[in-house]
Design a protein around this motif. Structure first.
Motif, PDB file in Angstrom:
ATOM      1  N   GLY A   9      19.957  51.305 -33.556  1.00  0.00           N
ATOM      2  CA  GLY A   9      21.408  51.369 -33.611  1.00  0.00           C
ATOM      3  C   GLY A   9      22.061  50.021 -33.485  1.00  0.00           C
ATOM      4  O   GLY A   9      23.034  49.714 -34.171  1.00  0.00           O
ATOM      5  N   GLY A  13      24.371  47.938 -35.748  1.00  0.00           N
ATOM      6  CA  GLY A  13      25.708  48.000 -35.170  1.00  0.00           C
ATOM      7  C   GLY A  13      26.263  46.702 -34.663  1.00  0.00           C
ATOM      8  O   GLY A  13      27.464  46.446 -34.770  1.00  0.00           O
ATOM      9  N   THR A  43      25.102  57.791 -32.940  1.00  0.00           N
ATOM     10  CA  THR A  43      24.856  57.594 -34.359  1.00  0.00           C
ATOM     11  C   THR A  43      24.215  58.807 -35.014  1.00  0.00           C
ATOM     12  O   THR A  43      23.507  59.584 -34.386  1.00  0.00           O
ATOM     13  CB  THR A  43      23.926  56.384 -34.595  1.00  0.00           C
ATOM     14  N   ARG A 179      33.895  52.005 -35.003  1.00  0.00           N
ATOM     15  CA  ARG A 179      33.079  52.770 -35.948  1.00  0.00           C
ATOM     16  C   ARG A 179      32.307  51.821 -36.843  1.00  0.00           C
ATOM     17  O   ARG A 179      32.842  50.779 -37.265  1.00  0.00           O
ATOM     18  CB  ARG A 179      33.985  53.659 -36.788  1.00  0.00           C
ATOM     19  N   PHE A 193      24.209  55.801 -42.284  1.00  0.00           N
ATOM     20  CA  PHE A 193      24.336  55.499 -40.866  1.00  0.00           C
ATOM     21  C   PHE A 193      25.805  55.630 -40.493  1.00  0.00           C
ATOM     22  O   PHE A 193      26.680  55.073 -41.165  1.00  0.00           O
ATOM     23  CB  PHE A 193      23.846  54.067 -40.599  1.00  0.00           C
ATOM     24  N   ASP A 194      26.076  56.395 -39.438  1.00  0.00           N
ATOM     25  CA  ASP A 194      27.455  56.565 -38.979  1.00  0.00           C
ATOM     26  C   ASP A 194      27.445  56.429 -37.467  1.00  0.00           C
ATOM     27  O   ASP A 194      26.968  57.307 -36.748  1.00  0.00           O
ATOM     28  CB  ASP A 194      27.990  57.933 -39.403  1.00  0.00           C
ATOM     29  N   GLY A 195      27.934  55.298 -36.975  1.00  0.00           N
ATOM     30  CA  GLY A 195      27.883  55.018 -35.545  1.00  0.00           C
ATOM     31  C   GLY A 195      29.272  54.914 -34.937  1.00  0.00           C
ATOM     32  O   GLY A 195      30.177  54.333 -35.542  1.00  0.00           O
TER      33      GLY A 195
END
Length: 209
Positions: A9, A13, A43, A179, A193-195
């Motif tokens: 992550g 990130g 995530t 985000r 990927f969505d963190g």
């Protein structure tokens, strides 16, 4: 099974060093995040062959981490706790201490990714104000090399894929990253990927008892 790298992550990130035009804004946002007492990164990671991975990681600087990972809809979670040079893992059969040589690698990754500024040289473009899910943020965009999938022996090499696109959203009021979304670079805008970053006030990380 998706291969879980402890700092996955953060490697995506916390890409702290941006291009010259946006470097100051991006560096300042992540420096502020590192200056908090603790933060959380939640995530969703999508792999087309292996499924969807959900990961929540709590960080208490300078050297504490608690990672929880679940694959798909499975209720069982894999957990990792790192405190200083000690690391514990729970794969569903209870907590065990990770051998010192592996713990040293994880502790080093944690230090380099969290406690120290990122050495990434990603070149961000300033997008200005952008709306995500009904709220306005300051947005930045960078190109990321696609993840290279391992191929079986004798299998022909696959054609190079276009670079994936990372879009980082920073809260205009707090100056903190909120985000981080990575989409495929083929024009489909499919999220890989969505963190989501947050700074809960009650994060505590202790050795498993």
């Amino acid at each position: 099974m998706i291969r879980v790298i402890v700092m996955l992550g953060l490697s995506i990130g916390l890409a702290g060093h941006a291009g010259a035009s946006c470097k100051e804004d991006v560096d300042k946002a992540f420096s502020k995040l590192r200056g908090s007492s603790g933060f959380r990164l939640e995530t969703k990671i999508v792999n087309e062959q292996q499924g969807t991975l959900h990961m929540t990681v709590d960080y208490v600087l300078p050297d504490r981490m608690h990672q929880r990972v679940a694959l798909g809809d499975q209720a069982q979670k894999m957990e990792t706790i790192a405190i200083g040079n000690k690391v514990w893992s729970n794969q569903g059969q209870g907590w065990t201490e990770v051998p010192a040589n592996f713990a040293e690698v994880i502790a080093k990754q944690l230090k380099e990714s969290i406690a120290e500024p990122s050495k990434s040289q990603l070149d961000y473009a300033c997008l200005g104000e952008a709306t995500l899910e009904g709220k306005s943020y300051l947005a930045y965009k960078a190109s990321l090399p696609p993840v290279v999938e391992e191929k079986a022996k004798g299998e022909p090499a696959k054609a190079a894929e276009p670079a994936n696109i990372q879009t980082l959203y920073i809260d205009k009021a707090t100056g903190l990253p909120v985000r981080n979304i990575v989409t495929k670079g083929d024009g489909s805008d499919k999220r890989l990927f969505d963190g989501t970053f947050s700074t809960p006030s009650d994060i505590t990380i202790n050795a498993p008892g």
